[in-house]
Enzyme design. Structure first.
Site, PDB file in Angstrom:
ATOM      1  N   ASP A   1       4.854   2.175   1.145  1.00 19.24           N
ATOM      2  CA  ASP A   1       5.070   0.916   1.862  1.00 19.24           C
ATOM      3  C   ASP A   1       4.497   1.045   3.268  1.00 19.24           C
ATOM      4  O   ASP A   1       4.104   2.123   3.720  1.00 19.24           O
ATOM      5  CB  ASP A   1       6.583   0.643   1.909  1.00 19.24           C
ATOM      6  CG  ASP A   1       6.920  -0.748   2.431  1.00 19.24           C
ATOM      7  OD1 ASP A   1       6.040  -1.624   2.406  1.00 19.24           O
ATOM      8  OD2 ASP A   1       8.068  -0.949   2.855  1.00 19.24           O
TER       9      ASP A   1
ATOM     10  N   GLU B   1      -0.412  -0.820   5.843  1.00 16.23           N
ATOM     11  CA  GLU B   1      -1.498  -1.725   6.231  1.00 16.23           C
ATOM     12  C   GLU B   1      -2.430  -1.143   7.321  1.00 16.23           C
ATOM     13  O   GLU B   1      -3.567  -1.614   7.350  1.00 16.23           O
ATOM     14  CB  GLU B   1      -0.911  -3.062   6.730  1.00 16.23           C
ATOM     15  CG  GLU B   1      -0.294  -3.912   5.646  1.00 16.23           C
ATOM     16  CD  GLU B   1       1.018  -3.350   5.116  1.00 16.23           C
ATOM     17  OE1 GLU B   1       1.290  -3.505   3.912  1.00 16.23           O
ATOM     18  OE2 GLU B   1       1.749  -2.733   5.906  1.00 16.23           O
TER      19      GLU B   1
ATOM     20  N   ASP C   1       7.171  -8.792   0.807  1.00 16.37           N
ATOM     21  CA  ASP C   1       8.450  -9.346   1.254  1.00 16.37           C
ATOM     22  C   ASP C   1       8.502 -10.854   1.016  1.00 16.37           C
ATOM     23  O   ASP C   1       8.313 -11.664   1.930  1.00 16.37           O
ATOM     24  CB  ASP C   1       8.664  -9.033   2.734  1.00 16.37           C
ATOM     25  CG  ASP C   1       8.793  -7.538   2.986  1.00 16.37           C
ATOM     26  OD1 ASP C   1       8.971  -6.787   2.018  1.00 16.37           O
ATOM     27  OD2 ASP C   1       8.716  -7.140   4.156  1.00 16.37           O
TER      28      ASP C   1
END
Length: 911
Positions: free
Chosen positions: A465, A468, A582
């Site tokens: 996770d 990015e 999300d």
């Protein structure tokens, strides 16, 4: 009031001046025809005019700020040379003072006729090395040694001395699939250090799909599609976690083609009513064109370039449960126990960052998740044939004495700032550094940290996770970390003179515009190994981490791994699955999950799903029930919600528990079908010698490209070629409008035939029911479902055969041990049903590789939908077979008590 422009005259000029103001330096500003964007999202009229560009407020959202139509040509052709593989074109320009930096000249265009279905078009600067996506992370096909012998395309370029253009057409019908000609005075090509742009004309009202990752309808509308990986809670139409510069264009004829720009830099792709423009802030223009002609063939051809998808372990296709906020081991044990007591299938338990010691990777909280209790918990899961997955983030806490930090610092594998120091950001554990997977030692570092963690706790997969890369500061953490403006410092040693990674001359529409590139991530002048700038490599981090994580797990465990990544790039699917991030506990996001899932099938990441029942916010009983119905058919199926929200495990409500038992029972029954679809996605050629497929779930137009009614459908989808899912997506609804393309369709549950096809039909959909239909001509292998995939695989098989109008059907089944790496021992079965005026024959042809699995259960029954009349007799392998019955109402024929080995071919005849 808008202004309409009809012809040139003194009156027209007056009208134009009332429509928009023209800067004296702007030249001619005629908005009819092709318009090339000169601005950025949120640009004002005065800012536009100050750039020497034109301004006009268009109602169709086309660019309001655009270059003058009479701007001098960007490039002309100097020479065109034939090569053994295609063409080499030299381009030059005298217009070096471009709007976003000095134009590079000369530019070399290489056109390679790679294969009959694939064309490679690449613009480069031969005089200076430019950034390109490294092939060790995102591979490219071997270059051809000669031209394709019978290409499906033709290529036309301007002659020497002419304004440059390139036009690519489909040879069979002349349909133009890429056309940069623009108008006679406007080419639509720019090539500067930090601004590359090209425009292609499109048919009016085009059918364009892809260009991810964004939240939007499946069929794209006019707008700007920005690609810059960003951590945000899935707002519509803004750039999200991954970047996929690939689109599919479906023409009214039903022929499809695909276009892939192999570039990792930030970019805007501007889709207008009849044009598409790329504005890219670095690298090269490296295009691959895929001629299809079917949508599925386009996806196959694209994935042959970026890499075929990873074959998941069988258990990964079971149901998964997670939440952010499970506070201790006892909470995990309670959830698993409740699933069992409510008889709801569960294969894998997940834990968010709660399990960590102070949110540090590769650690366990000594208070709430102590090692001994956690190992006991995982051991119990494994004894029940269940699995355990935990999250890890890329941010490594820079705390001396923390092994992951000490080891990384010792091996010098962390990303550096512009001064050569370790870049420090901030994530969950506080101040953090980030592994640089470009570094040659990073793979061994990451593998070693994972190995030590597996010794601490034998998890079965990893969830990566925040990659990015997400950062709680805007660039380096300092007193101004909350400011959304760019870092004012500039790297002292640039790749080129004047190259500015911090304040590039063109501002992409990062989060709709106004956000600098370093907002919530690293500074753009950070440096990876060998001088690679974050400016160029930003969109690749999730891919590089997925490669390292998957390779580490599979090497250490010696079997297929499960990795689920938030950030992705072309090629990620060869190493990881994806969840769509999300999302929200809303009816809108229930719908949004379908186009999101279908887009990632295009992008080569078939193992994908959204957080079932929604991550952010409080779900409701009705919403969660409907989401369980839909989510049971996601390729990756997981319930997950946020810390502080009410519990939403499916057993929380009796009605949702009942729904879950029903729909997960169906999912587990058809897992052989899903697993076989993943096998097809993983292979170029399957065991019967035919070309494999690329998608597991797919839009209706993939199977019915000649039916324009399917082009915009994204509230229904297909699992493989044959199972149509029509969920309820609206609060309070007890019916659903479902479109049935022209074919035979049967109710999955009872075999009744849908009589109205080529039309939308209102179907009853009470709260405990999701509409499923099987397509005539498709055979689906199934097993009796159980509470885990392992237990299900021990149960007898059955076949569901749906006959088409010719009373025929085809299906496939792939069997192996479920987790071995590579082309190992397996069984591949082709099921084909054919009929004549007197009899129907179902035949199974079996291909085996290596030793077979003696524990494979038998085929117990066959159910045939669409049988026109009751047979008088039947034979199995030429012996009389009497265990069959016929339902005259639904026209369903059932054979039972067959006890037929799955690893041996058979012939079932009825007449």
């Amino acid at each position: 009031m808008g202004c309409r422009i009809f012809f040139l005259s003194a009156f027209l000029l007056a009208v134009l001046l009332n429509c928009f103001t023209i800067s004296p330096a702007a030249g001619d500003c005629f908005p009819q025809g092709l318009r090339k964007d000169c601005g950025f999202f949120g640009i004002t009229q005065q800012q536009c005019l100050d750039k020497g560009c034109c301004w006009h407020e268009f109602p169709d959202h086309s660019p309001w700020c655009f270059y003058p139509n009479s701007a001098p040509p960007s490039y002309v052709v100097k020479a065109v040379l034939n090569t053994t593989t295609g063409l080499k074109v030299s381009l030059i320009t005298k217009n070096t003072s471009a709007g976003h930096g000095a134009a590079i000249t000369p530019v070399t265009l290489r056109i390679d006729f790679d294969t009959d279905q694939r064309l490679h078009v690449k613009f480069t600067d031969d005089n200076d090395m430019r950034w390109e996506v490294p092939s060790q992370f995102s591979p490219v096909p071997d270059p051809p040694t000669k031209r394709a012998s019978n290409p499906m395309y033709t290529v036309t370029v301007a002659d020497p001395g002419q304004v440059f253009f390139i036009k690519i057409a489909r040879k069979s019908d002349g349909d133009v699939i890429f056309d940069s000609t623009g108008t006679t005075s406007f080419t639509g090509l720019s090539f500067s250090d930090q601004y590359l742009s090209i425009t292609t004309q499109l048919p009016s009202s085009p059918n364009i799909y892809g260009l991810g990752e964004h939240v939007h309808a499946l069929k794209l509308s006019s707008g700007t599609y920005t690609m810059w990986n960003f951590d945000t809670a899935t707002p519509p139409n803004l750039n999200l976690y991954g970047s996929h510069p690939f689109y599919m264009d479906l023409r009214k004829s039903g022929a499809a083609h695909g276009v892939f720009l192999r570039n990792s830099n930030g970019m805007d792709v501007m889709l207008a009513a009849s044009s598409l423009t790329y504005n890219v802030i670095g690298g090269v223009l490296d295009f691959y064109f895929f001629l299809g002609p079917t949508p599925e063939e386009v996806a196959v051809q694209y994935q042959q370039v970026i890499g075929r998808p990873h074959m998941p372990p069988y258990w990964a296709l079971g149901f998964h449960q997670c939440r952010y906020g499970y506070e201790n081991v006892e909470a995990l044990e309670t959830v698993v126990s409740n699933y069992a007591s409510h008889q709801i299938p569960l294969d894998t338990m997940w834990t968010d960052i709660d399990y960590m010691d102070s949110y540090k990777d590769f650690t366990l909280s000594p208070t709430n998740f102590p090692k001994t209790e956690m190992n006991t918990f995982v051991s119990k899961l494994h004894s029940n044939d269940q699995h355990y997955v935990v999250i890890i983030d890329p941010g490594i806490a820079n705390q001396d004495g923390y092994p992951a930090w000490d080891d990384g610092k010792k091996q010098d594998i962390f990303i550096k700032d512009k001064n050569g120091n370790i870049f420090i950001g901030k994530v969950w554990p506080g101040a953090t550094a980030f592994p640089d997977f470009f570094h040659p030692n990073a793979m061994s570092y990451w593998k070693n940290e994972i190995s030590k963690f597996l010794d601490l706790l034998p998890v079965d997969g990893l969830w990566i996770d925040m990659n990015e890369i997400s950062n709680f500061c805007n660039g380096a953490c300092d007193d101004d970390d909350a400011s959304p403006t760019a870092n004012s410092t500039i790297q002292t040693q640039q790749e080129r003179v004047g190259f500015d990674p911090v304040n590039p001359p063109y501002a992409i529409h990062n989060q709709g515009g106004g956000n600098a590139l370093n907002v919530k991530t690293l500074d753009m002048d950070c440096v990876h190994h060998d001088g690679v700038l974050e400016y160029n490599a930003h969109n690749l981090f999730g891919l590089t981490e997925a490669i390292a994580t998957n390779e580490a797990l599979e090497s250490l465990k010696g079997k297929r791994s499960l990795v689920i990544s938030r950030s992705t790039f072309p090629g990620s699917g060869s190493h990881t699955g994806h969840w769509t991030g999300d999302n929200h506990a809303s009816w809108d996001d229930l719908y949004n999950s379908i186009p999101g899932m279908l887009n990632f099938q295009l992008f080569g990441i078939p193992l994908v799903g959204s957080d079932i029942c929604g991550f952010i916010g409080s779900t409701t009983e009705e919403l969660c029930g409907r989401w369980m119905q839909l989510g049971a058919f996601y390729p990756f199926s997981r319930n997950h919600n946020v810390k502080g929200a009410p519990s939403q495990e499916p057993y929380t409500w009796d009605s949702v528990a009942s729904i879950s038992r029903e729909v997960l029972g169906i999912r587990y029954a058809i897992l052989p079908y899903y697993y076989t679809l993943f096998y097809f996605a993983n292979k170029d050629i399957v065991d019967d010698g035919s070309m494999a497929g690329a998608t597991v779930t797919r839009p209706l137009f993939f199977e019915f490209p000649a039916d324009p009614n399917t082009f915009a459908i994204d509230k229904q989808f297909l699992v493989g070629p044959g199972l149509l899912v029509s969920p309820v997506l609206t609060q309070g609804a007890t019916s659903v409008e479902a479109y049935f393309p022209a074919a035979r369709w049967f109710d999955y549950y009872n075999g009744t035939e849908q009589t109205s096809t080529g039309a939308s039909v209102s179907l009853s959909a009470p709260k405990d029911h999701i509409n499923l239909h099987i397509r005539g001509g498709v055979t689906i292998p199934r097993q009796t479902p159980a509470l885990t995939t392992t237990a299900t695989r021990k149960n007898p098989y059955n076949l569901l055969v749906a006959l088409d109008k010719e009373q025929s059907s085809t299906g496939y089944l792939f069997l192996d041990d479920g987790d071995s790496i590579g082309d190992t021992n397996h069984v591949f079965i082709t099921y084909s049903t054919v009929s004549n005026s007197t009899a129907s024959i179902l035949q199974a042809k079996v291909t085996t590789k290596g030793s077979t699995n003696a524990d494979t259960p038998n085929l117990d029954s066959v159910t045939v939908y669409g049988v026109s009349k009751s047979p008088e007799h039947a034979t199995l392998n030429k012996k009389a077979f009497t265990s069959f019955k016929y339902d005259t109402t639904n026209k369903v024929l059932t054979f039972s008590s067959m006890s037929q080995s799955m690893e041996e071919g058979f012939v079932l005849l009825w007449s």
